[in-house]
Design a protein around this motif. Structure first.
Motif, PDB file in Angstrom:
ATOM      1  N   UNK A  21     -21.482  -3.911  -2.254  1.00 34.30           N
ATOM      2  CA  UNK A  21     -19.904  -5.269  -1.723  1.00 34.30           C
ATOM      3  C   UNK A  21     -19.702  -5.006  -2.814  1.00 34.30           C
ATOM      4  N   UNK A  22     -19.971  -5.371  -4.006  1.00 31.21           N
ATOM      5  CA  UNK A  22     -19.157  -5.875  -4.756  1.00 31.21           C
ATOM      6  C   UNK A  22     -17.934  -4.814  -5.650  1.00 31.21           C
ATOM      7  N   UNK A  23     -18.719  -3.343  -4.988  1.00 32.94           N
ATOM      8  CA  UNK A  23     -17.751  -2.466  -5.977  1.00 32.94           C
ATOM      9  C   UNK A  23     -16.713  -2.230  -4.316  1.00 32.94           C
ATOM     10  N   UNK A  24     -16.973  -2.897  -3.261  1.00 33.80           N
ATOM     11  CA  UNK A  24     -16.114  -1.651  -2.438  1.00 33.80           C
ATOM     12  C   UNK A  24     -15.094  -3.515  -2.807  1.00 33.80           C
ATOM     13  N   UNK A  25     -15.291  -4.197  -2.894  1.00 33.61           N
ATOM     14  CA  UNK A  25     -14.297  -5.791  -3.132  1.00 33.61           C
ATOM     15  C   UNK A  25     -13.528  -4.539  -4.342  1.00 33.61           C
ATOM     16  N   UNK A  26     -13.249  -4.703  -5.161  1.00 35.00           N
ATOM     17  CA  UNK A  26     -13.230  -3.899  -6.422  1.00 35.00           C
ATOM     18  C   UNK A  26     -12.541  -2.226  -6.107  1.00 35.00           C
ATOM     19  N   UNK A  27     -12.521  -1.554  -4.812  1.00 33.04           N
ATOM     20  CA  UNK A  27     -12.126  -0.786  -4.323  1.00 33.04           C
ATOM     21  C   UNK A  27     -10.506  -1.386  -3.871  1.00 33.04           C
ATOM     22  N   UNK A  28     -10.863  -2.299  -2.739  1.00 31.12           N
ATOM     23  CA  UNK A  28      -9.735  -2.858  -2.079  1.00 31.12           C
ATOM     24  C   UNK A  28      -8.396  -4.299  -3.055  1.00 31.12           C
ATOM     25  N   UNK A  33      -9.343  -2.285 -15.955  1.00 26.71           N
ATOM     26  CA  UNK A  33     -10.221  -2.791 -16.301  1.00 26.71           C
ATOM     27  C   UNK A  33     -10.947  -3.114 -14.277  1.00 26.71           C
ATOM     28  N   UNK A  34     -10.130  -3.149 -14.079  1.00 27.15           N
ATOM     29  CA  UNK A  34     -10.755  -2.668 -12.604  1.00 27.15           C
ATOM     30  C   UNK A  34     -12.226  -1.577 -11.990  1.00 27.15           C
ATOM     31  N   UNK A  35     -11.674  -0.549 -12.645  1.00 26.85           N
ATOM     32  CA  UNK A  35     -12.270   1.229 -12.804  1.00 26.85           C
ATOM     33  C   UNK A  35     -12.913   1.109 -13.902  1.00 26.85           C
ATOM     34  N   UNK A  36     -12.761   0.327 -15.604  1.00 25.70           N
ATOM     35  CA  UNK A  36     -14.123   0.652 -15.698  1.00 25.70           C
ATOM     36  C   UNK A  36     -15.961  -1.057 -15.363  1.00 25.70           C
ATOM     37  N   UNK A  37     -15.307  -2.157 -14.702  1.00 24.57           N
ATOM     38  CA  UNK A  37     -16.257  -2.533 -13.892  1.00 24.57           C
ATOM     39  C   UNK A  37     -16.617  -1.896 -12.636  1.00 24.57           C
ATOM     40  N   UNK A  38     -15.917  -0.740 -11.675  1.00 28.56           N
ATOM     41  CA  UNK A  38     -16.552  -0.527 -11.321  1.00 28.56           C
ATOM     42  C   UNK A  38     -17.452   0.407 -11.587  1.00 28.56           C
TER      43      UNK A  38
END
Length: 140
Positions: free
Chosen positions: A33-40, A96-101
């Motif tokens: 779910x978190x990975x999906x949020x990051x993608x969005x 940053x989002x890419x790193x988190x993902x």
């Protein structure tokens, strides 16, 4: 009596592994779910960059939205965790989002591998427990 104790021990062990597998699956679902949020978020940042003075909808909850106009699409406030947020340029925020993902995807892969090992162990030991139970029932 020894077989009965061994069976009880095996059943307790299998139940513990089953509970551990369920917890891991819940954690994997949460990561997904978190990975999906990051993608969005990444898609949204890519879409709005340079789109100043465009109208957009901002969710306010309960399926309701505000119609608003974008004023600054060069910067965004991004959450870093633990209630901390910082203002960043769009491209920096995307990094940053890419790193988190990536970190979360690596963690998900590790957890999935652990879940698979636990599942294989359960599948290996369950027939042994079943066989022992039939042996005990045959003696009685």
């Amino acid at each position: 009596m020894e077989d009965r104790q061994r069976l009880e021990s095996m059943v307790n062990e299998l139940n513990a592994y089953q509970q551990q597998a369920e917890v891991l699956q819940q954690q994997i679902d949460s990561l997904n779910a978190t990975i999906t949020e990051l993608s969005v978020a990444m898609d949204t940042l890519s879409t709005i960059k340079g789109e100043d003075n465009k109208e957009t909808l901002v969710p306010i909850g309960a399926g309701s939205f505000l119609i608003t106009e974008l004023k600054n699409t060069e910067e965004v406030i991004i959450g870093l965790g633990a209630g901390v947020a910082v203002k960043k340029k769009i491209d920096d925020a995307k990094d940053t989002i890419t790193e988190q993902k990536t970190e979360l995807e690596e963690l998900r892969e590790k957890m999935s591998a652990d879940l698979q090992k636990i599942t294989q162990y359960i599948m290996k030991k369950s027939p042994e427990a079943e066989e022992l139970m039939q042996k005990i029932e045959g003696k009685e």
